[in-house]
Design a protein around this motif. Structure first.
Motif, PDB file in Angstrom:
ATOM      1  N   GLU A 152      12.254  -7.907   0.257  1.00 53.95           N
ATOM      2  CA  GLU A 152      11.288  -8.885   0.751  1.00 53.95           C
ATOM      3  C   GLU A 152      10.086  -8.195   1.389  1.00 53.95           C
ATOM      4  O   GLU A 152       8.941  -8.589   1.175  1.00 53.95           O
ATOM      5  N   GLU A 153      10.350  -7.147   2.176  1.00 56.05           N
ATOM      6  CA  GLU A 153       9.270  -6.409   2.816  1.00 56.05           C
ATOM      7  C   GLU A 153       8.387  -5.712   1.783  1.00 56.05           C
ATOM      8  O   GLU A 153       7.156  -5.694   1.903  1.00 56.05           O
ATOM      9  N   ARG A 154       9.025  -5.157   0.747  1.00 58.09           N
ATOM     10  CA  ARG A 154       8.266  -4.496  -0.312  1.00 58.09           C
ATOM     11  C   ARG A 154       7.384  -5.495  -1.062  1.00 58.09           C
ATOM     12  O   ARG A 154       6.252  -5.182  -1.450  1.00 58.09           O
ATOM     13  N   GLN A 155       7.919  -6.709  -1.239  1.00 62.04           N
ATOM     14  CA  GLN A 155       7.146  -7.750  -1.916  1.00 62.04           C
ATOM     15  C   GLN A 155       5.898  -8.112  -1.104  1.00 62.04           C
ATOM     16  O   GLN A 155       4.809  -8.262  -1.662  1.00 62.04           O
ATOM     17  N   LYS A 156       6.057  -8.217   0.211  1.00 59.71           N
ATOM     18  CA  LYS A 156       4.908  -8.519   1.070  1.00 59.71           C
ATOM     19  C   LYS A 156       3.874  -7.389   1.011  1.00 59.71           C
ATOM     20  O   LYS A 156       2.669  -7.641   0.977  1.00 59.71           O
ATOM     21  N   GLU A 157       4.353  -6.146   1.013  1.00 56.91           N
ATOM     22  CA  GLU A 157       3.449  -4.999   0.925  1.00 56.91           C
ATOM     23  C   GLU A 157       2.680  -5.013  -0.394  1.00 56.91           C
ATOM     24  O   GLU A 157       1.485  -4.695  -0.430  1.00 56.91           O
ATOM     25  N   ASN A 158       3.375  -5.382  -1.485  1.00 56.14           N
ATOM     26  CA  ASN A 158       2.718  -5.447  -2.784  1.00 56.14           C
ATOM     27  C   ASN A 158       1.613  -6.499  -2.794  1.00 56.14           C
ATOM     28  O   ASN A 158       0.527  -6.282  -3.355  1.00 56.14           O
ATOM     29  N   VAL A 159       1.880  -7.644  -2.188  1.00 56.23           N
ATOM     30  CA  VAL A 159       0.887  -8.710  -2.133  1.00 56.23           C
ATOM     31  C   VAL A 159      -0.362  -8.234  -1.391  1.00 56.23           C
ATOM     32  O   VAL A 159      -1.502  -8.431  -1.843  1.00 56.23           O
ATOM     33  N   MET A 160      -0.146  -7.600  -0.244  1.00 61.62           N
ATOM     34  CA  MET A 160      -1.271  -7.089   0.536  1.00 61.62           C
ATOM     35  C   MET A 160      -2.029  -6.020  -0.249  1.00 61.62           C
ATOM     36  O   MET A 160      -3.263  -5.956  -0.230  1.00 61.62           O
ATOM     37  N   LEU A 161      -1.273  -5.170  -0.955  1.00 65.44           N
ATOM     38  CA  LEU A 161      -1.886  -4.075  -1.699  1.00 65.44           C
ATOM     39  C   LEU A 161      -2.823  -4.589  -2.770  1.00 65.44           C
ATOM     40  O   LEU A 161      -3.972  -4.125  -2.883  1.00 65.44           O
ATOM     41  N   TYR A 162      -2.390  -5.522  -3.592  1.00 61.41           N
ATOM     42  CA  TYR A 162      -3.277  -5.958  -4.670  1.00 61.41           C
ATOM     43  C   TYR A 162      -4.412  -6.835  -4.159  1.00 61.41           C
ATOM     44  O   TYR A 162      -5.480  -6.891  -4.758  1.00 61.41           O
ATOM     45  N   LYS A 163      -4.205  -7.525  -3.023  1.00 57.00           N
ATOM     46  CA  LYS A 163      -5.323  -8.274  -2.443  1.00 57.00           C
ATOM     47  C   LYS A 163      -6.408  -7.318  -1.952  1.00 57.00           C
ATOM     48  O   LYS A 163      -7.606  -7.534  -2.176  1.00 57.00           O
ATOM     49  N   GLN A 164      -6.003  -6.256  -1.269  1.00 54.89           N
ATOM     50  CA  GLN A 164      -6.953  -5.271  -0.772  1.00 54.89           C
ATOM     51  C   GLN A 164      -7.666  -4.566  -1.934  1.00 54.89           C
ATOM     52  O   GLN A 164      -8.881  -4.356  -1.901  1.00 54.89           O
ATOM     53  N   ALA A 165      -6.887  -4.209  -2.954  1.00 57.04           N
ATOM     54  CA  ALA A 165      -7.482  -3.535  -4.112  1.00 57.04           C
ATOM     55  C   ALA A 165      -8.476  -4.447  -4.810  1.00 57.04           C
ATOM     56  O   ALA A 165      -9.554  -4.003  -5.249  1.00 57.04           O
ATOM     57  N   ALA A 166      -8.151  -5.733  -4.917  1.00 59.25           N
ATOM     58  CA  ALA A 166      -9.050  -6.681  -5.572  1.00 59.25           C
ATOM     59  C   ALA A 166     -10.363  -6.803  -4.807  1.00 59.25           C
ATOM     60  O   ALA A 166     -11.451  -6.876  -5.404  1.00 59.25           O
ATOM     61  N   GLU A 167     -10.299  -6.806  -3.476  1.00 60.68           N
ATOM     62  CA  GLU A 167     -11.506  -6.905  -2.664  1.00 60.68           C
ATOM     63  C   GLU A 167     -12.406  -5.687  -2.880  1.00 60.68           C
ATOM     64  O   GLU A 167     -13.634  -5.810  -2.984  1.00 60.68           O
TER      65      GLU A 167
END
Length: 233
Positions: A152-167
């Protein structure tokens, strides 16, 4: 409530059992029948914890009956009833048919009948509990509570990662992309289209462990038909 199926082809013995059960009020539900074919039908359609059957039957032999019962409901604990003169006849298939207990007739008291039945019920409970414990143990070998928390924690990190990368990518695109002959609505739609595309692609890349071809194919399938017209770079 636990269910016990009893097959007693002798009418006198069957009526005696029915009378005693009405008086004793056992802790389990039960059905008494004189017909083995009826018992097999019930066994097929109703969860049965314990099956008790007289081995001297008219239509089937004891071996045939218990063999069929084992095939229909392998989890049901099987108990055989027989008289002293027929003991030798059933010894050959006790192990083959997994007969748990043997009740010797005639029973001197109701306790001689009910105690083996209660023992079979307890055995059934223990067996089911052991199976449940083993299943849980096997599950724990693969996924513990901490494992699920890490996933679950890894999933949250992945979400943050691709949001930051997209920005980051969107900022770069805005600085270098020129959209010709587009009004503000068109520019807004283009920006959101690109943001969706990038987010989808980055999410795919993260979850597919960097598989570029997988990311490309998924983007092509999901976005190729949505590409806006009249875009120049």
């Amino acid at each position: 409530m636990e269910f016990v199926m009893i097959v007693e082809p002798d009418e006198v013995g069957r009526k005696r059992l029915e009378a005693v059960f009405q008086t004793e009020k056992p802790s389990f539900s039960y059905q008494i029948t004189g017909r083995p074919e009826e018992a097999l039908d019930i066994l097929e359609h109703q969860k049965t914890d314990v099956l008790v059957c007289e081995t001297s039957l008219s239509v089937l032999s004891g071996r045939e009956f218990f063999t069929m019962a084992k095939m229909i409901s392998p989890d049901t604990v099987r108990v055989a009833m027989t008289s002293a003169e027929h003991v030798k006849d059933i010894l050959s298939f006790l192990n083959e048919c997994d007969i748990y207990k043997l009740i010797m007739k005639p029973c001197a008291s109701f306790a001689d009948f009910i105690e083996p039945v209660n023992a079979a019920l307890e055995y059934h409970r223990l067996k089911k509990q052991a199976e449940s414990d083993l299943e849980q143990a096997n599950m724990n070998l693969f996924f513990s509570e901490k494992d699920f928390e890490r996933i679950e924690e890894r999933q949250k990190e992945n979400v943050m990662l691709y949001k930051q990368a997209a920005e980051v990518v969107m900022t770069m695109l805005k600085q270098h992309l020129t959209i010709g002959q587009m009004d503000s609505v068109g520019e807004y739609m283009m920006e959101h289209y690109l943001r969706d595309l990038l987010g989808y692609y980055l999410e795919t890349m993260i979850h597919e462990n960097g598989n570029y071809l997988m990311g490309y194919n998924r983007l092509k399938m999901n976005f190729i038909m949505r590409m806006p017209d009249k875009v120049s770079i």
